[in-house]
Design an enzyme around this catalytic site. Structure first.
Site, PDB file in Angstrom:
ATOM      1  CD  GLU A 157      -2.805  -1.324   2.375  1.00 55.99           C
ATOM      2  OE1 GLU A 157      -2.824  -0.413   3.213  1.00 55.99           O
ATOM      3  OE2 GLU A 157      -3.482  -2.361   2.499  1.00 55.99           O
ATOM      4  CG  ASN A 200      -0.655  -7.105  -1.228  1.00 57.45           C
ATOM      5  OD1 ASN A 200      -1.253  -7.741  -2.087  1.00 57.45           O
ATOM      6  ND2 ASN A 200      -1.126  -6.953   0.003  1.00 57.45           N
ATOM      7  CG  HIS A 236      -9.951  -5.909   1.038  1.00 58.49           C
ATOM      8  ND1 HIS A 236     -10.125  -7.005   1.845  1.00 58.49           N
ATOM      9  CD2 HIS A 236      -8.633  -5.612   1.094  1.00 58.49           C
ATOM     10  CE1 HIS A 236      -8.964  -7.348   2.380  1.00 58.49           C
ATOM     11  NE2 HIS A 236      -8.037  -6.525   1.932  1.00 58.49           N
ATOM     12  CD  GLU A 265      -4.597  -7.952   1.906  1.00 56.73           C
ATOM     13  OE1 GLU A 265      -5.473  -7.247   2.427  1.00 56.73           O
ATOM     14  OE2 GLU A 265      -3.387  -7.671   1.977  1.00 56.73           O
ATOM     15  CG  ASP A 267     -12.678  -9.126   2.354  1.00 54.73           C
ATOM     16  OD1 ASP A 267     -12.663  -8.166   1.556  1.00 54.73           O
ATOM     17  OD2 ASP A 267     -12.108  -9.077   3.466  1.00 54.73           O
TER      18      ASP A 267
HETATM   19  O1  G3I Z   1      -2.756  -6.741  18.924  1.00 55.57           O
HETATM   20  C1  G3I Z   1      -3.672  -5.845  19.546  1.00 55.57           C
HETATM   21  C2  G3I Z   1      -4.072  -6.358  20.868  1.00 55.57           C
HETATM   22  O2  G3I Z   1      -2.945  -6.382  21.695  1.00 55.57           O
HETATM   23  C3  G3I Z   1      -5.183  -5.460  21.419  1.00 55.57           C
HETATM   24  O3  G3I Z   1      -5.645  -6.004  22.613  1.00 55.57           O
HETATM   25  C4  G3I Z   1      -6.345  -5.363  20.435  1.00 55.57           C
HETATM   26  C5  G3I Z   1      -7.419  -4.388  20.908  1.00 55.57           C
HETATM   27  O4  G3I Z   1      -8.147  -3.852  19.813  1.00 55.57           O
HETATM   28  O5  G3I Z   1      -5.869  -4.880  19.244  1.00 55.57           O
HETATM   29  C6  G3I Z   1      -4.896  -5.738  18.659  1.00 55.57           C
HETATM   30  O6  G3I Z   1      -4.492  -5.227  17.460  1.00 55.57           O
HETATM   31  C7  G3I Z   1      -5.403  -5.298  16.408  1.00 55.57           C
HETATM   32  C8  G3I Z   1      -4.777  -6.146  15.320  1.00 55.57           C
HETATM   33  O7  G3I Z   1      -5.585  -6.106  14.157  1.00 55.57           O
HETATM   34  C9  G3I Z   1      -4.597  -7.585  15.726  1.00 55.57           C
HETATM   35  O8  G3I Z   1      -5.824  -8.174  15.989  1.00 55.57           O
HETATM   36  C10 G3I Z   1      -5.640  -3.884  15.904  1.00 55.57           C
HETATM   37  O9  G3I Z   1      -6.367  -3.147  16.870  1.00 55.57           O
HETATM   38  C11 G3I Z   1      -6.389  -3.904  14.608  1.00 55.57           C
HETATM   39  O10 G3I Z   1      -6.449  -2.594  14.069  1.00 55.57           O
HETATM   40  C12 G3I Z   1      -5.681  -4.811  13.626  1.00 55.57           C
HETATM   41  O11 G3I Z   1      -6.416  -4.824  12.437  1.00 55.57           O
HETATM   42  C13 G3I Z   1      -5.801  -5.413  11.323  1.00 55.57           C
HETATM   43  C14 G3I Z   1      -5.529  -4.379  10.235  1.00 55.57           C
HETATM   44  O12 G3I Z   1      -4.998  -5.005   9.095  1.00 55.57           O
HETATM   45  C15 G3I Z   1      -4.566  -3.327  10.717  1.00 55.57           C
HETATM   46  O13 G3I Z   1      -4.553  -2.248   9.848  1.00 55.57           O
HETATM   47  C16 G3I Z   1      -6.769  -6.459  10.771  1.00 55.57           C
HETATM   48  O14 G3I Z   1      -6.920  -7.510  11.721  1.00 55.57           O
HETATM   49  C17 G3I Z   1      -6.235  -7.020   9.456  1.00 55.57           C
HETATM   50  O15 G3I Z   1      -7.228  -7.822   8.877  1.00 55.57           O
HETATM   51  C18 G3I Z   1      -5.898  -5.888   8.508  1.00 55.57           C
HETATM   52  O16 G3I Z   1      -5.333  -6.452   7.354  1.00 55.57           O
HETATM   53  C19 G3I Z   1      -5.087  -5.544   6.266  1.00 55.57           C
HETATM   54  C20 G3I Z   1      -3.891  -6.071   5.504  1.00 55.57           C
HETATM   55  O17 G3I Z   1      -2.796  -6.245   6.365  1.00 55.57           O
HETATM   56  C21 G3I Z   1      -3.522  -5.137   4.362  1.00 55.57           C
HETATM   57  N1  G3I Z   1      -4.643  -4.915   3.499  1.00 55.57           N
HETATM   58  C22 G3I Z   1      -5.869  -4.487   4.150  1.00 55.57           C
HETATM   59  C23 G3I Z   1      -6.252  -5.453   5.260  1.00 55.57           C
HETATM   60  C24 G3I Z   1      -7.558  -5.062   5.886  1.00 55.57           C
HETATM   61  O18 G3I Z   1      -7.435  -3.810   6.515  1.00 55.57           O
END
Ligand code: G3I
Length: 429
Positions: A157, A200, A236, A265, A267
């Site tokens: 990105e 990507n 997405h 990715e 969905d």
């Molecule tokens: O790890 C912390 C944890 O310690 C805490 O307790 C919890 C509370 O909210 O948050 C946890 O972190 C979260 C993390 O996912 C792990 O679960 C973050 O808040 C959350 O923002 C994060 O979201 C991820 C996101 O990327 C981050 O920008 C999504 O799961 C994940 O699906 C998403 O994946 C991205 C790809 O990498 C790139 N392309 C887009 C895609 C969707 O956004």
């Protein structure tokens, strides 16, 4: 009936029953059964919490997919929680799981503006220090799994959504400058010469300012000899998605640069609550995407961003939206799952083919094979109205009523069947 005839009829019946059985068995196979057979990679993103706690989650992974990617475990905030430590607990677990189950693994992602730990962003490091931290990270991480990770999303990105120029709101851009991209690819190649190295991004599948920006970026990287092998289309999507000729054009221009492509990715989110009609519509989006990838020579893999609606990033990021994946929240396969399964079984030669075109005043006859009822016809990517089949389904001729007066020598003719399978691009003579 004489004995000979009885024998022939008997033999034919046996062949009929056996082939129905074989076809039935093929259609009931998990996704990876047919994918393994045709050398295609069908996969999904893995979230660590269910991976560690729900046995049905891992059973489904093993059974259905031959490639995985970590949803979060390969990102900086997980792997490099502090300046002094690397955390490989989850990455080791996933790489071991993939190998134990004869799966490939994609590494997502080495450089991204998101999920960068605050010890780094707030550390007041100089440009040289950040370059050296990046180099150490890539050499250590990629080097640890040298020969074991099939592909890395080296940079994720980096392109701005509206302008197609490099995104400036990125720690890497702000501290290193635009050359952080080539440095990352070079370090990754140094750490693992065999891994495929990808750029990507999202919303870069069709033709737009952003996908042109990505094309210009990767084209210039290739031109400078930077080691890049492919482009990941995240995909997405919103329900209603269908592949278009623009996807083909975009894939072809990447192939012309010598780049492969993966859907990384996917969905397809639906406004909740979803109806059964919407779930069927969603299955067509998945059908179109996989048929596209299966018939696009440089498309190597299709991965979904999670597989069960129980664990999907969508509801948390888009309030009121969800049901974006191929299994429901109780791990029951949805129409989208069956669409992928059917497409993987179907022979690629069921794609339509154009081998001639003839003008007759206002009408244009498109001659070929495998045109299904409801096939769409495009001239230079523009969808034509009033198109119908001239013979039975699948037909060998399409008639485009008003296209005869428009078509010119050198125009590109393309047919798309309702299942999303495209024909060859036929150049009007
Ligand atoms: O790890 C912390 C944890 O310690 C805490 O307790 C919890 C509370 O909210 O948050 C946890 O972190 C979260 C993390 O996912 C792990 O679960 C973050 O808040 C959350 O923002 C994060 O979201 C991820 C996101 O990327 C981050 O920008 C999504 O799961 C994940 O699906 C998403 O994946 C991205 C790809 O990498 C790139 N392309 C887009 C895609 C969707 O956004």
């Amino acid at each position: 009936m004489d004995t000979c005839r009885v024998l022939v009829v008997g033999l034919l019946l046996v062949i009929l029953v056996l082939s129905a059985h074989v076809l039935g068995a093929a259609q009931d196979r998990p996704l990876r059964g047919s994918a393994d057979e045709r050398g295609f990679f069908i996969g999904t993103a893995v979230a660590m919490t269910p991976f560690r706690s729900e046995s049905i989650y891992n059973e489904t992974l093993r059974r259905e997919f031959n490639i995985i990617v970590a949803e979060n475990a390969f990102k900086w905030d997980s792997v490099r929680p502090s300046r002094d430590s690397f955390n490989f607990a989850d990455t080791d677990a996933l790489v071991d799981f993939a190998e134990a189950n004869n799966m490939k693994i994609r590494g997502h992602t080495l450089v991204w503006h998101s999920q960068v730990p605050s010890w780094l962003t707030d550390g007041n490091f100089t440009r040289d220090e950040v370059i050296s931290i990046l180099r150490e990270y890539i050499l250590t991480f990629v080097g640890r799994y040298r020969g074991r990770v099939w592909a890395w999303d080296v940079v994720n990105e980096a392109v701005d959504d509206s302008t197609g120029a490099l995104r400036t709101n990125s720690f890497w851009f702000q501290t290193i400058g635009p050359d952080y991209i080539e440095l990352a690819f070079e370090y990754a190649r140094e750490a693992d010469p065999a891994a495929r190295l990808y750029y990507n991004d999202y919303s870069i599948e069709d033709l737009s300012a952003k996908s042109n920006g990505v094309y210009n970026l990767v084209s210039s990287l290739k031109g400078q000899g930077v080691p890049i092998d492919g482009v990941g289309w995240q995909m997405h999507q919103i329900n209603g998605f269908r592949t278009e000729p623009a996807h083909k054009t975009n894939a072809r221009r990447l192939a012309d640069l010598g780049l492969e492509l993966s859907i990384t990715e996917m969905d397809v989110r639906i406004s909740l609550p979803s109806t059964s009609e919407e779930l069927n519509q969603q299955s067509d989006a998945y059908r179109h995407a996989i048929n596209f990838c299966l018939t696009t020579p440089n498309c190597t893999a299709l991965l979904t961003w999670g597989f069960t609606d129980k664990h999907s990033w969508i509801p948390g990021f888009f309030a009121g939206w969800g049901d974006a994946l191929i299994y429901d929240s109780s791990y029951q396969p949805k129409p989208a799952y069956f669409a992928l399964r059917e497409a993987l079984v179907q022979k690629a030669d069921s794609a339509p083919a154009i081998n001639g075109a003839q003008r007759d005043r206002k009408r244009l006859f498109i001659i070929g094979q495998g045109f299904l009822e409801g096939a769409e016809f495009f001239i230079n990517g523009e969808k034509q109205k009033k198109v119908f089949n001239s013979s039975q389904d699948p037909s060998v001729t399409l008639i485009a009523k008003k296209s005869g007066k428009k078509v010119r020598t050198g125009d590109i003719l393309l047919v798309k069947n309702p299942d999303g399978l495209f024909s060859n691009e036929f150049v009007y003579p």
